[in-house]
Structures are given as structure tokens and as C-alpha cells.
Design an enzyme around this catalytic site. Structure first.
Site, PDB file in Angstrom:
ATOM      1  N   ASP A  77       1.029  -1.528  -0.003  1.00  0.00           N
ATOM      2  CA  ASP A  77       0.200   0.199  -0.022  1.00  0.00           C
ATOM      3  C   ASP A  77       0.634   1.175  -0.039  1.00  0.00           C
ATOM      4  O   ASP A  77       2.043   1.035   0.472  1.00  0.00           O
ATOM      5  CB  ASP A  77      -1.218   0.460   1.254  1.00  0.00           C
ATOM      6  CG  ASP A  77      -1.965  -0.900   1.295  1.00  0.00           C
ATOM      7  OD1 ASP A  77      -2.386  -0.886   0.462  1.00  0.00           O
ATOM      8  OD2 ASP A  77      -2.357  -1.431   2.337  1.00  0.00           O
ATOM      9  N   ASP A  89      -7.221  -1.560  -4.357  1.00  0.00           N
ATOM     10  CA  ASP A  89      -8.523  -0.943  -3.780  1.00  0.00           C
ATOM     11  C   ASP A  89      -9.478   0.192  -3.997  1.00  0.00           C
ATOM     12  O   ASP A  89     -10.179   0.509  -3.609  1.00  0.00           O
ATOM     13  CB  ASP A  89      -8.164  -0.678  -2.598  1.00  0.00           C
ATOM     14  CG  ASP A  89      -6.734  -1.841  -1.359  1.00  0.00           C
ATOM     15  OD1 ASP A  89      -7.747  -2.531  -1.379  1.00  0.00           O
ATOM     16  OD2 ASP A  89      -6.083  -1.277  -0.479  1.00  0.00           O
TER      17      ASP A  89
END
Length: 214
Positions: A152, A186
Site C-alpha cells: 500500500d 483498493d
């Protein structure tokens, strides 16, 4: 169906390029400020989207396998409906959702075998432990197949505040929005799901004008 897979391929490509770049150029925990409200902040997520976790190594493997079955189900339904529906309100969102699901499962399946360093489970402390230095994609592996952590890097600290002390439970605490660090995959899932919900009255209309009922 070709349009769905084209969208899926392009988003996965962008997602994986961004992850490889950050993984091989940033120290774990390092961040670079792009704007005051946006940073590239490298973290690794052993669990689900937006930093949520699910158990230890066993939970990690179970989650990865479940993701694979979920992707298979998504592909099955997309293939079934794409034969009847060709409007952009359907094609684009489902392409984004599929891309996001595949993008993160690639990390889970392969990153533990591709990179030499990564976040791993520590039995002594019963938690996930980080690593020093910058990882290399030399295929020496840090945990093996199915146990890789998702990379991420997108962080949007839009604003922060201190809750008034008179508010029950959270009073006096410091709050920052938006706290979770996430990635392109995401984002694709969130945008795709939101768009499919917002435009559901237009998305599930077949080319012959029939409304798909669930």
C-alpha cells in the site's frame, strides 16, 4: 467481455508497476509528501483492504485462497452478464472491481516468493514484523507462495482534529481523516463498487432493454 478484460488489464498493470516501484525504492514506513493532503507512504498489509488484518500465517493463506475463489466467481458472473450487457455503466465498474481483486491477490500469491524482504509473522510476539532496508525482486523469497503481503502507498491525510473532551469514549482523542493507506487496486474496487451501486438502474439493462433481476 473483451472491453472488461482490457480495463482489467490496464488497471492491473498500473497497480503492479506502482507497487513494484514503491517496494524496490522505499524503506518500509518511508513516506514522501506530494501535497500537504497527499503522501506516498509505503506500508505492507498482511490482511484485507485498507489495512485490516485477518489472523496469522494460517489466516493469511485462508484469505488468499478465498480471494482466488472470489475472483473465479466474479469472472463467471461477468462472463454470464457481459453476453447480454454492453453498456459502460456495467462494463467499466465490473472491470475495475475485477482488476482490484486480481491486483491484490497477485501480491498475496507471488510477492512472498518474488522479493527478498517483506513483512512476516513473528511467532514470539504473535504479530507481523517489518524489515530493514529496501527489498529486491530477486526471487529469493521472504515467505513463499500464498503468504505475500499487499503493498500500500496512497495516503490522504485530508484533515485532523482533536475531539472535544465532552464527547463520550472518543473525547480528547486526536483524529485524522483519512487514516488508512491503500493502493490502486483498493481504489479500483471502491470506485467500481460505488459506481455500480449509483448507476444500478442503468447498469443492469441488457442490450435488448430487459432489466436483469437478482
Amino acid at each position: 467481455m473483451k472491453k472488461v478484460f482490457l480495463i482489467t488489464f490496464l488497471v492491473i498493470l498500473i497497480d503492479q508497476i506502482s507497487k513494484f516501484y514503491v517496494k524496490t525504492n522505499f524503506y518500509l514506513g518511508e513516506d514522501v509528501e506530494v501535497f500537504s493532503w497527499f503522501k506516498i507512504a509505503f506500508v505492507e498489509n498482511p490482511g484485507m483492504a485498507y489495512g485490516m488484518e485477518f489472523g496469522g500465517v494460517t489466516g493469511k493463506i485462508i484469505l488468499t485462497v478465498l480471494r482466488i475463489f472470489l475472483i473465479a466467481g466474479i469472472i463467471y458472473y461477468i462472463n454470464m452478464y457481459a453476453k447480454k450487457i454492453s453498456n459502460s455503466y456495467f462494463i467499466i465498474p465490473v472491470g475495475l472491481i475485477l482488476a482490484g481483486a486480481i491486483g491484490n491477490v497477485i501480491d498475496c500469491i507471488a510477492y512472498g516468493a518474488i522479493f527478498d524482504k517483506g513483512t512476516t509473522w513473528n511467532d514470539m510476539f504473535q504479530g507481523w514484523a517489518g524489515y530493514p532496508g529496501i527489498a529486491k525482486a530477486d526471487f529469493t523469497g521472504y515467505s513463499g507462495w500464498l503468504t505475500g503481503c499487499v503493498v500500500d502507498m496512497l495516503y490522504f491525510p485530508l484533515f485532523e482534529l482533536d475531539w472535544p473532551s465532552w464527547i463520550p469514549i472518543i473525547g480528547g482523542q486526536h483524529y485524522k481523516f483519512f487514516q488508512p493507506v491503500f493502493n490502486i487496486a483498493d481504489t479500483a474496487i471502491s470506485i467500481g463498487g460505488f459506481a455500480l451501486f449509483i448507476f444500478r438502474n442503468k447498469a443492469f439493462i441488457t442490450d435488448s432493454g430487459e432489466r436483469i433481476k437478482f
